[in-house]
Design a protein around this motif. Structure first.
Motif, PDB file in Angstrom:
ATOM      1  N   LEU A  23       0.683  -1.307  -0.079  1.00 34.55           N
ATOM      2  CA  LEU A  23       0.200  -0.118   0.065  1.00 34.55           C
ATOM      3  C   LEU A  23       0.834   1.017  -0.037  1.00 34.55           C
ATOM      4  CD1 LEU A  23      -2.894   0.540   0.016  1.00 34.55           C
ATOM      5  CD2 LEU A  23      -3.133   0.578   2.519  1.00 34.55           C
ATOM      6  N   LEU A 207      -7.370   5.830  -4.520  1.00 33.48           N
ATOM      7  CA  LEU A 207      -6.470   5.349  -3.280  1.00 33.48           C
ATOM      8  C   LEU A 207      -7.098   5.440  -1.916  1.00 33.48           C
ATOM      9  CD1 LEU A 207      -3.645   4.227  -2.628  1.00 33.48           C
ATOM     10  CD2 LEU A 207      -2.650   6.280  -2.870  1.00 33.48           C
ATOM     11  N   VAL A 210      -9.304   3.083  -1.021  1.00 37.31           N
ATOM     12  CA  VAL A 210      -8.591   1.619  -0.660  1.00 37.31           C
ATOM     13  C   VAL A 210      -8.300   1.686   0.517  1.00 37.31           C
ATOM     14  CG1 VAL A 210      -7.066   0.237  -1.543  1.00 37.31           C
ATOM     15  CG2 VAL A 210      -8.262   1.218  -3.374  1.00 37.31           C
ATOM     16  N   ALA A 213     -10.813   1.203   3.125  1.00 33.45           N
ATOM     17  CA  ALA A 213     -11.105  -0.313   3.337  1.00 33.45           C
ATOM     18  C   ALA A 213     -10.105  -0.979   4.236  1.00 33.45           C
ATOM     19  CB  ALA A 213     -11.297  -0.624   1.889  1.00 33.45           C
ATOM     20  N   MET A 214      -8.875  -0.559   3.916  1.00 38.61           N
ATOM     21  CA  MET A 214      -7.955  -1.424   4.653  1.00 38.61           C
ATOM     22  C   MET A 214      -8.136  -1.247   6.139  1.00 38.61           C
ATOM     23  SD  MET A 214      -6.041  -3.930   3.064  1.00 38.61           S
ATOM     24  CE  MET A 214      -5.123  -4.076   4.450  1.00 38.61           C
TER      25      MET A 214
END
Length: 432
Positions: A23, A207, A210, A213-214
């Motif tokens: 990431l 980004l 994302v 979400a993590m």
């Protein structure tokens, strides 16, 4: 009987934390080509455009120690969650920055984003080291770090096939490869600038989602209480770290290595541009370099099973220095090939320096020790603008300035080489 790199009870946390390496690799390598993009669209010098890297890696230097203190007061997991939150905020700040068309605002956005990356790196690296036996710690970190270039390749791919080809400002090249964007009338430039900044912003906004979400996934996952991340700070940590030669010199070596890495990957586009290659095509060369980096990262992790990691570090740094000499000396395709080949030799450097430096650091000192190794990333903030200033000269003694500018990475690789050889000699002497 060889011990497993990761015990079964730590497997899920290991996988989740390892995904974070990808990431932040994505963030690093979608940002590197943005230096060249901003240079054109905002009509900046190479030195001023390099302030993107100053802001990006300056965030690490600012937040690494506060991140370590936060982790010691709370836990690895809370440090990771705060890091992901800051990462997302920085990405979403691109929206107002694009609206204002302010280069300074974009730099601030990246500065905040890297506050989050500082938390993640200060947390994830020692956490991975703690998930198993000490004897396998450096190999385990190399395995996790091998997923960093996977994220980097993804960032480069997005830059190459989504962002850079869509930039209108890079479509005004003549047959000689000279860009005439700056010669357009004010209204046309304003329209194209708005479009291009929007394209750049969209990539960072996606980004950001994302990352959120993590954050949710890790928030609902139970993490092992390994190490001493939540312990009260112990007295004497700074003194013990300073007296540890492998650690003290490791911080210096890491600073020079990161500076070299960022310079090599940032200015490959300018190097190619000097040969008449457009930005999108040049970024594909970066993908080739990163693919080599990834392949050799896995190879070096395997080789560490049979060879001393310190010796490998010295050998790989020597290879990187020789390739850099080629990039400086040769003008044309041969020099470009040498520049791309440097990435193969850089592959093991960051995690290996990190592992060697922390190997004999006491557990209660590891979080603050990790922080200074993350702060060493400031090398990526200081050195690129210096290289950009050399590139802006055009020529140096009749030689292309972009070639000459790689004398800076050469110096950096020599420092890493000396660190690896010195630690190998001391390790060999200690085991006799």
């Amino acid at each position: 009987m060889s011990k497993s790199l990761v015990e079964r009870r730590y497997l899920l946390p290991f996988i989740l934390i390892t995904s974070l390496f990808a990431l932040w690799g994505f963030a690093n390598d979608i940002t590197n080509p943005m230096v060249a993009a901003f240079q054109t669209v905002m009509e900046l010098s190479a030195a001023k455009a390099s302030l993107i890297q100053f802001a990006f890696y300056g965030g690490y230097a600012t937040m690494a120690v506060p991140a370590a203190l936060f982790i010691r007061r709370f836990s690895y997991k809370k440090g990771i969650l705060l890091g992901l939150a800051l990462y997302a905020v920085g990405a979403f700040l691109f929206i107002p920055a694009a609206k204002e068309q302010s280069f300074a605002f974009f730099c601030v956005s990246l500065y905040v984003l890297t506050f989050g990356l500082a938390f993640l790196e200060t947390t994830a690296n020692p956490f991975i080291l703690s998930l198993g036996e000490k004897e396998n710690a450096t190999r385990r970190l190399n395995l996790s770090q091998a997923f960093n270039p996977i994220g980097s390749l993804s960032g480069m791919a997005v830059a190459s096939w989504v962002v850079l080809p869509a930039l209108l400002s890079d479509a005004h090249r003549d047959a000689a490869g000279v860009n005439h964007f700056s010669e357009l009338d004010a209204a046309t430039k304003l329209g194209e600038r708005s479009h291009d900044l929007g394209v750049i912003t969209d990539a960072y906004v996606v980004l950001g989602f994302v990352v959120l979400a993590m954050l949710v996934i890790i928030a609902i996952t139970k993490m092992p209480a390994t190490g001493t991340a939540s312990a009260e700070a112990k007295r004497g940590t700074m003194g013990r770290l300073w007296r540890n030669g492998a650690y003290r010199e490791g911080v210096i070596a890491q600073m020079f290595y990161v500076g070299a890495q960022i310079m090599v990957w940032t200015f490959i586009i300018q190097y190619a541009d000097n040969l008449g290659i457009d930005k999108a095509s040049a970024q594909k060369l970066n993908i080739i370099a990163m693919s080599m980096f990834l392949g050799f990262r896995f190879l070096s992790t395997f080789l560490m099973k049979y060879f001393n990691s310190r010796l490998l570090l010295g050998v790989f740094a020597t290879g990187a220095a020789l390739c850099t000499i080629g990039a400086i000396t040769f003008v044309g395709t041969a020099g470009l090939v040498c520049l791309i080949a440097i990435s193969a030799f850089m592959s093991l450097m960051f995690p290996t320096i990190y592992g060697i430096a922390l190997e004999n650091v006491l557990p209660e000192d590891s979080s603050l020790g990790a922080a200074f190794l993350v702060m060493a990333i400031v090398g990526g903030s200081i050195l690129p603008p210096l290289q950009g200033s050399i590139i802006d000269l055009g020529t140096v003694a009749g030689h292309p300035a972009v070639n000459v500018s790689f004398c800076l990475p050469l110096i950096c690789f020599l420092v890493v080489m000396l660190y690896g050889i010195k630690r190998w000699k001391k390790d060999t002497k200690a085991t006799r």
